[in-house]
Scaffold this motif. Structure first.
Motif, PDB file in Angstrom:
ATOM      1  N   SER A 190      64.293 -40.598 -39.096  1.00 11.25           N
ATOM      2  CA  SER A 190      65.361 -39.623 -38.987  1.00 11.25           C
ATOM      3  C   SER A 190      66.684 -40.366 -39.078  1.00 11.25           C
ATOM      4  O   SER A 190      66.865 -41.389 -38.426  1.00 11.25           O
ATOM      5  CB  SER A 190      65.277 -38.875 -37.654  1.00 11.25           C
TER       6      SER A 190
ATOM      7  N   TYR B 152      68.280 -40.985 -35.645  1.00 15.98           N
ATOM      8  CA  TYR B 152      67.437 -41.606 -34.630  1.00 15.98           C
ATOM      9  C   TYR B 152      67.593 -43.117 -34.729  1.00 15.98           C
ATOM     10  O   TYR B 152      67.054 -43.749 -35.625  1.00 15.98           O
ATOM     11  CB  TYR B 152      65.986 -41.172 -34.860  1.00 15.98           C
TER      12      TYR B 152
ATOM     13  N   GLU C 238      67.128 -46.010 -29.771  1.00 15.68           N
ATOM     14  CA  GLU C 238      66.458 -44.807 -29.255  1.00 15.68           C
ATOM     15  C   GLU C 238      64.952 -44.873 -29.503  1.00 15.68           C
ATOM     16  O   GLU C 238      64.162 -44.523 -28.626  1.00 15.68           O
ATOM     17  CB  GLU C 238      67.030 -43.551 -29.916  1.00 15.68           C
ATOM     18  N   LYS C 239      64.568 -45.316 -30.699  1.00 21.76           N
ATOM     19  CA  LYS C 239      63.149 -45.414 -31.021  1.00 21.76           C
ATOM     20  C   LYS C 239      62.461 -46.413 -30.099  1.00 21.76           C
ATOM     21  O   LYS C 239      61.415 -46.123 -29.518  1.00 21.76           O
ATOM     22  CB  LYS C 239      62.952 -45.827 -32.478  1.00 21.76           C
TER      23      LYS C 239
END
Length: 77
Positions: free
Chosen positions: A12, A15, A19-20
């Motif tokens: 994304s 993203y 964050e991942k």
């Protein structure tokens, strides 16, 4: 937080890697906690080592370097 690894790994543009990595670490932490949930059953008493392990898992996100550098606690026998 994403519910499963496949959702986390979806690409994304909004993203970030941070964050991942955070979501993957939390997913792993949650899975490790689930594996020891039975320790907290009402008819059992957790040992100090078991209690410390579960608390260390909960504190993973407060570690310096999270989520890139994580020192995972060792599960007591």
């Amino acid at each position: 937080m994403k519910d499963n690894l496949m959702e986390i790994l979806e690409i994304s543009p909004n993203y970030s890697v941070l964050e991942k990595n955070s979501d993957i670490a939390r997913l792993e932490r949650n899975n490790l906690l689930k594996q020891t949930d039975w320790w907290a059953s009402t008819d059992l008493t957790m040992t100090d080592a078991q209690t410390a392990y579960r608390q260390a898992l909960r504190d993973i996100t407060a570690q310096e370097g999270f989520p890139d550098t994580i020192t995972w606690p060792i599960k007591p026998e």
